[in-house]
Each structure stands twice: as C-alpha cells, then as structure tokens.
Design a protein around this motif. Sequence first.
Motif, mmCIF file in Angstrom:
data_model
loop_
_atom_site.group_PDB
_atom_site.id
_atom_site.type_symbol
_atom_site.label_atom_id
_atom_site.label_comp_id
_atom_site.label_asym_id
_atom_site.label_seq_id
_atom_site.Cartn_x
_atom_site.Cartn_y
_atom_site.Cartn_z
ATOM 1 N N GLN A 1 -8.988 0.746 -1.275
ATOM 2 C CA GLN A 1 -7.822 1.403 -0.685
ATOM 3 C C GLN A 1 -6.812 0.364 -0.209
ATOM 4 O OE1 GLN A 1 -7.724 4.436 -1.314
ATOM 5 N NE2 GLN A 1 -7.153 5.793 0.350
ATOM 6 N N THR A 2 -7.310 -0.743 0.303
ATOM 7 C CA THR A 2 -6.426 -1.849 0.660
ATOM 8 C C THR A 2 -5.748 -2.401 -0.587
ATOM 9 O OG1 THR A 2 -7.843 -2.415 2.536
ATOM 10 C CG2 THR A 2 -6.303 -4.106 1.778
ATOM 11 N N GLU A 3 -6.520 -2.510 -1.679
ATOM 12 C CA GLU A 3 -5.943 -2.962 -2.932
ATOM 13 C C GLU A 3 -4.805 -2.051 -3.386
ATOM 14 O OE1 GLU A 3 -7.385 -3.976 -7.520
ATOM 15 O OE2 GLU A 3 -8.842 -3.402 -5.991
ATOM 16 N N MET A 4 -4.990 -0.734 -3.235
ATOM 17 C CA MET A 4 -3.935 0.198 -3.612
ATOM 18 C C MET A 4 -2.708 0.035 -2.715
ATOM 19 S SD MET A 4 -4.998 1.684 -6.299
ATOM 20 C CE MET A 4 -3.775 2.969 -6.503
ATOM 21 N N GLN A 5 -2.916 -0.267 -1.442
ATOM 22 C CA GLN A 5 -1.773 -0.451 -0.542
ATOM 23 C C GLN A 5 -0.887 -1.619 -0.984
ATOM 24 O OE1 GLN A 5 -2.470 -0.341 3.803
ATOM 25 N NE2 GLN A 5 -1.029 -2.055 3.974
ATOM 26 N N LEU A 6 -1.487 -2.617 -1.625
ATOM 27 C CA LEU A 6 -0.710 -3.765 -2.084
ATOM 28 C C LEU A 6 0.368 -3.352 -3.088
ATOM 29 C CD1 LEU A 6 -3.508 -6.440 -2.669
ATOM 30 C CD2 LEU A 6 -2.178 -6.021 -0.596
ATOM 31 N N LYS A 7 0.127 -2.284 -3.844
ATOM 32 C CA LYS A 7 1.057 -1.906 -4.912
ATOM 33 C C LYS A 7 2.424 -1.505 -4.373
ATOM 34 C CE LYS A 7 -2.611 -0.860 -8.198
ATOM 35 N NZ LYS A 7 -3.154 0.060 -9.214
ATOM 36 N N PRO A 8 2.528 -0.559 -3.413
ATOM 37 C CA PRO A 8 3.867 -0.279 -2.866
ATOM 38 C C PRO A 8 4.430 -1.440 -2.058
ATOM 39 C CG PRO A 8 2.186 0.959 -1.669
ATOM 40 C CD PRO A 8 1.521 0.374 -2.873
ATOM 41 N N MET A 9 3.582 -2.247 -1.460
ATOM 42 C CA MET A 9 4.068 -3.409 -0.708
ATOM 43 C C MET A 9 4.769 -4.405 -1.628
ATOM 44 S SD MET A 9 0.839 -4.010 1.917
ATOM 45 C CE MET A 9 1.456 -5.575 2.546
#
Length: 431
Positions: free
Chosen positions: A362-370
């Motif tokens: 889930q942290t990995e997915m957060q990197l995408k919009p960041m």
Amino acid sequence: MMDSTVEIAFGRSQLPVRLPAGAEPTIIRKVALAKLPDQALAVRHALARPVAARPFAELAQGRRSACILICDITRPVPNRLFLRPMIEGLMAAGLPPERICVVVATGLHRPNEGAELAELVGDPWVLETVRVENHFARNDADHVDLGATLRGTPVRIDRRFVEADLRIVSGLIEPHFMAGWSGGRKVIAPGVAHHETIRTFHSARFMEDPLAVQCNLVGNPLHEEQLEIVRKIGDVYAINTVLDEDRDLVYVNFGEVVASHLEAVGFISEATKIGIGRRFRTVVTSSAGYPLDKTYYQTVKGMVTPMDILAPGGTLIIASECSEGFGSAEFRDAQARMVELGPERFLATLKAKTFAEIDEWQTEMQLKPMRVGRIQLFTTGLSAEERRITGVELITSVEQAVRDSIERHGDPAVAVIPEGPYVVPVFVGNG
C-alpha cells in the motif's frame, strides 16, 4: 460569481466544501443507475437465473458441505440481502446448518468480531444458524497447498473453502487500483489466501507492472494469477453486487465465478469510468466515506484513482476520516521506512524482494500519485506520529487548501470526485 458548496463522502456522512468565488468546478460522478425496486426479489431472480451455471436450488442438491465467502468490513457489500436466502436454499436441499460455514475473507486485514461482525453480516438469523468465522492468513495449518502458479506464486488457500463441496464467493464489483476490479476471484486471493501467496503477488514485480491498474483485466498480472488460482481450486460460484452512491443495490447476478464476474464488470464499467477532456491542477476527492475511510491504509486508494486527471505538479486534496487510525502495524512500519529512506530508496528495497513485507504494497501504491503531484490530506483521525509518517502534507481545511491551490497554480478549474475511488476519471484529451 457566488460561492458554491459541494459535498464529498466523509465517515458516515458528507463533508461540505465551499468553493471560492471564481472557482470553476467539474463534479465527477458515476453515471446514474436505476435502483432495483425490489432488492430481495432481484436476489432471488439472480439465484434462479445464473450465469454459466445451474440454478442455485439445483446446485445445492446432494451437497455434503458448503462454504460462503464474504468480504470484510472495508467493503459495504449488502450481505443482509443474500446470505439468508442462500443458506435457506442449502438447508431446503437437505444440508444441515452445521455443515454450512460463512468465512470472512480478511486477506491480511484484522478479523471482524462482535458488534462489527453483526454489522457486517447484517442478519442475526445467519449468526444464530450457521458458523461465521474469520480467515487468518498467518495460520499455516488452516490452508491447503495447491502447488504454484506458472509465475511461481505459491498457492495456499483456506482449508474450509477448498474442502467444501459447494464453494461460493460474494462481493462488490468496483474499481480496484491493482487488480482492475474487485469481487469474484479477488475474494479468494487475497481474501482467503495464505500470507505467502498474498505477499508474492503483491511484490514489486507485479505491483510495478503497467497493466496492474484500475479497471484493466487484459494482461493484468494480478488478475491472471487470481484466475489461475481459481482453476486450481475447481468449481466456484459467485454472487456479485453493484451499489450506487446511496449504497442501494442497482445490479446483482449469480453464477460461475469467472463468467458472472465478467458480466457484472461489463454492467458497471461504462458507468464507473468517466472520460474527462482535460487534466486539473486542483483535484478534490474522498476515500469514499465509511467503511473504506476507517483507516489511512485504505485512504491510499483514493489517492491513486484520480491520477490520470491530475496535471503533473498539480495538487490532489483528499479527505478521509481515518476513524480507526492508521491500519496495521506492518503498514505503519512500511510508511516509517518510506519517510526515512525517501520514495526512491524505499522502492529500490522493494524491487529486491521475492516476498513483499505485509502491507508495504500500500505504501508502494502511494508512491505513484506522489510521483505526479502534491498530495494533501484532511483527516480528523491519526495521532501526531501517524500524521508524520503519512508522507503527505496534512491540512486543516479542505476549503483553504482549494483556495491556496487555485492561487498557487493560477488556474480556477477544480475537479471534485465526491465518491472517491468508486469513480475512475480517465483523461481522454490530447495533451
């Protein structure tokens, strides 16, 4: 121009957001779908007229046992509408209630118990009549080893489900930011899969695949793994539901798990994917309200979904109550590591692993919009330390954040997505 107020989903109600004078809002919602006038009757019709399967009453005949999977509390599936009719149908076919089990497909989420379980099931009769139990992904002995997929994913699935004579899953068909669409095969894996199964297909080699995105099943490696896992198990059936913004039933079907899921996806796809002719420097969205916005873990979905219409360098403002706080201890650890290492070094550590650490995906997915723009979060939950390790900018007012974003970007256009990740805006312009 007068100020205008929009409402976005927040907790169990709505958060009013007054837009500043001069703002040019684009409100992005699902296409309105007709509510089913008699939801109970619609469920009975679905069971009697299945997709690629015999009617439920015939499937129930002569069974020695049955297992029904339901989603956990993070999904507002209307279990109250279909669990009792299915259980009564099984009992009418001669199956004693002690041979019927309902399993909460928790994946690696926490169990749902007590009052929360009663809310989830939605019908006291079900709890009084059959066993309703949680899945525990870390209990090795609770799983059956079915070998490995062609990609090498170890397949270990909850014994209660694999060994049942009649296997049924239930779920809500909605966009999913990795597997394309929720429901169907996803209720099995990760729903009742062993932690090593989940951690393998949540590893970076799957998660960073450009086809592992919302609303896409073609070539999606997570979807393909899930289909292969279903084939290893054998015959599985599904009841699939679609809800509108009011959480009322607009569609239900029953049938063979893959065929019925695809038919339900076909129904909802065009209503959920909304073509937008431009990108925005200011996007306001939600985490879909209760129950999805109970934790920061689930809030990440609301950050990922509108990425396609967020202009590079733009501002994404998300509101999420986070009434239960952050999420799992493992997710907290992953967020702390991401903040400490920085996004690039954190991602590099993930790509070196065969097994993802629990919930770090889930942290990995957060990197995408960041990587696209600036992420701002409004929440009434989270401790000071939890706020620090979100890795995003905390705000105290959505309204002020919108005003600041408009001024910062010099662009009055604002995209507002009241229902958050249940709606997928897709950029269809030329630039």
